[in-house]
Motif scaffolding. Structure first.
Motif, mmCIF file in Angstrom:
data_model
loop_
_atom_site.group_PDB
_atom_site.id
_atom_site.type_symbol
_atom_site.label_atom_id
_atom_site.label_comp_id
_atom_site.label_asym_id
_atom_site.label_seq_id
_atom_site.Cartn_x
_atom_site.Cartn_y
_atom_site.Cartn_z
ATOM 1 N N LEU A 86 0.870 -1.171 0.000
ATOM 2 C CA LEU A 86 0.000 0.000 0.000
ATOM 3 C C LEU A 86 0.905 1.218 0.000
ATOM 4 N N VAL A 87 0.696 2.101 -0.950
ATOM 5 C CA VAL A 87 1.465 3.338 -1.036
ATOM 6 C C VAL A 87 0.518 4.486 -0.732
ATOM 7 N N VAL A 88 0.880 5.301 0.249
ATOM 8 C CA VAL A 88 0.073 6.456 0.622
ATOM 9 C C VAL A 88 0.896 7.699 0.327
ATOM 10 N N LEU A 89 0.374 8.533 -0.575
ATOM 11 C CA LEU A 89 1.083 9.738 -0.994
ATOM 12 C C LEU A 89 0.632 10.946 -0.175
ATOM 13 N N LYS A 90 1.439 12.011 -0.185
ATOM 14 C CA LYS A 90 1.118 13.225 0.568
ATOM 15 C C LYS A 90 -0.216 13.822 0.154
ATOM 16 N N SER A 91 -0.608 13.591 -1.087
ATOM 17 C CA SER A 91 -1.881 14.128 -1.584
ATOM 18 C C SER A 91 -3.083 13.416 -0.979
ATOM 19 N N GLY A 92 -2.842 12.298 -0.278
ATOM 20 C CA GLY A 92 -3.925 11.504 0.277
ATOM 21 C C GLY A 92 -4.301 10.333 -0.608
ATOM 22 N N ARG A 93 -3.712 10.276 -1.785
ATOM 23 C CA ARG A 93 -3.998 9.192 -2.716
ATOM 24 C C ARG A 93 -3.399 7.883 -2.187
ATOM 25 N N VAL A 94 -4.159 6.810 -2.329
ATOM 26 C CA VAL A 94 -3.706 5.475 -1.924
ATOM 27 C C VAL A 94 -3.557 4.629 -3.175
ATOM 28 N N ILE A 95 -2.446 3.939 -3.287
ATOM 29 C CA ILE A 95 -2.162 3.095 -4.449
ATOM 30 C C ILE A 95 -1.861 1.686 -3.953
ATOM 31 N N TRP A 96 -2.459 0.708 -4.602
ATOM 32 C CA TRP A 96 -2.165 -0.700 -4.328
ATOM 33 C C TRP A 96 -1.118 -1.162 -5.336
ATOM 34 N N VAL A 97 -0.109 -1.884 -4.865
ATOM 35 C CA VAL A 97 0.961 -2.344 -5.745
ATOM 36 C C VAL A 97 1.239 -3.827 -5.499
ATOM 37 N N GLU A 98 1.232 -4.578 -6.579
ATOM 38 C CA GLU A 98 1.665 -5.982 -6.539
ATOM 39 C C GLU A 98 3.059 -6.020 -7.140
ATOM 40 N N LEU A 99 4.015 -6.477 -6.355
ATOM 41 C CA LEU A 99 5.395 -6.585 -6.829
ATOM 42 C C LEU A 99 5.657 -8.000 -7.335
ATOM 43 N N LYS A 100 6.296 -8.084 -8.484
ATOM 44 C CA LYS A 100 6.641 -9.368 -9.087
ATOM 45 C C LYS A 100 8.108 -9.393 -9.452
ATOM 46 N N ARG A 101 8.658 -10.593 -9.551
ATOM 47 C CA ARG A 101 10.045 -10.746 -9.999
ATOM 48 C C ARG A 101 10.165 -10.250 -11.435
ATOM 49 N N PRO A 102 11.342 -9.701 -11.796
ATOM 50 C CA PRO A 102 11.531 -9.214 -13.169
ATOM 51 C C PRO A 102 11.351 -10.305 -14.225
ATOM 52 N N LYS A 103 11.766 -11.516 -13.920
ATOM 53 C CA LYS A 103 11.613 -12.607 -14.888
ATOM 54 C C LYS A 103 10.763 -13.707 -14.266
ATOM 55 N N GLY A 104 9.685 -14.045 -14.940
ATOM 56 C CA GLY A 104 8.862 -15.168 -14.506
ATOM 57 C C GLY A 104 7.773 -14.850 -13.505
ATOM 58 N N GLY A 105 7.757 -13.644 -12.953
ATOM 59 C CA GLY A 105 6.709 -13.290 -12.006
ATOM 60 C C GLY A 105 5.386 -13.074 -12.725
ATOM 61 N N LYS A 106 4.381 -13.855 -12.364
ATOM 62 C CA LYS A 106 3.075 -13.771 -13.044
ATOM 63 C C LYS A 106 1.966 -13.568 -12.035
ATOM 64 N N ILE A 107 0.919 -12.895 -12.491
ATOM 65 C CA ILE A 107 -0.272 -12.677 -11.680
ATOM 66 C C ILE A 107 -1.119 -13.947 -11.713
ATOM 67 N N HIS A 131 -6.622 2.575 -7.377
ATOM 68 C CA HIS A 131 -5.493 2.524 -8.303
ATOM 69 C C HIS A 131 -4.664 1.288 -7.958
ATOM 70 N N VAL A 132 -4.461 0.408 -8.931
ATOM 71 C CA VAL A 132 -3.700 -0.821 -8.715
ATOM 72 C C VAL A 132 -2.654 -0.948 -9.815
ATOM 73 N N TYR A 133 -1.425 -1.232 -9.421
ATOM 74 C CA TYR A 133 -0.330 -1.419 -10.371
ATOM 75 C C TYR A 133 0.367 -2.733 -10.087
ATOM 76 N N VAL A 134 0.849 -3.356 -11.151
ATOM 77 C CA VAL A 134 1.725 -4.513 -11.040
ATOM 78 C C VAL A 134 3.092 -4.052 -11.527
ATOM 79 N N CYS A 135 4.086 -4.148 -10.664
ATOM 80 C CA CYS A 135 5.424 -3.663 -10.997
ATOM 81 C C CYS A 135 6.434 -4.806 -10.898
ATOM 82 N N ASN A 136 7.298 -4.884 -11.908
ATOM 83 C CA ASN A 136 8.305 -5.947 -11.898
ATOM 84 C C ASN A 136 9.729 -5.443 -12.140
ATOM 85 N N THR A 137 9.890 -4.129 -12.260
ATOM 86 C CA THR A 137 11.223 -3.546 -12.413
ATOM 87 C C THR A 137 11.246 -2.202 -11.689
ATOM 88 N N ARG A 138 12.434 -1.720 -11.428
ATOM 89 C CA ARG A 138 12.583 -0.394 -10.823
ATOM 90 C C ARG A 138 11.962 0.660 -11.741
#
Length: 78
Positions: free
Chosen positions: A19-40, A57-64
């Motif tokens: 869970l990412v909470v920004l100064k603006s009050g916005r909340v973002i959900w993030v699923e982190l996956k491995r760069p190679k082979g990480g699948k939802i 807001h939901v993001y799937v992130c697998n790289t910096r």
């Protein structure tokens, strides 16, 4: 400029793991996956759809770079 917290639900399998909470009050959900082979998984896709239905807001992130892009997109209106 915010908080990034590991989210550990006690009863909802498949929820995004950060869970990412920004100064603006916005909340973002993030699923982190491995760069190679990480699948939802099917349950993760279902949980993401549930959150989208609640206008979350939901993001799937697998790289910096994908994390940087998500933060840039979410903070450009601040």
């Amino acid at each position: 400029g915010g908080l990034c917290m590991k989210f550990i639900p006690d009863s909802r399998v498949g929820m995004p793991d950060r869970l990412v909470v920004l100064k603006s009050g916005r909340v973002i959900w993030v699923e982190l996956k491995r760069p190679k082979g990480g699948k939802i998984s099917a349950i993760q896709r279902h949980r993401i759809k549930e959150l989208h239905a609640l206008f979350q807001h939901v993001y799937v992130c697998n790289t910096r770079e994908s994390i940087d892009a998500m933060l840039t997109h979410e903070t450009e209106d601040e």
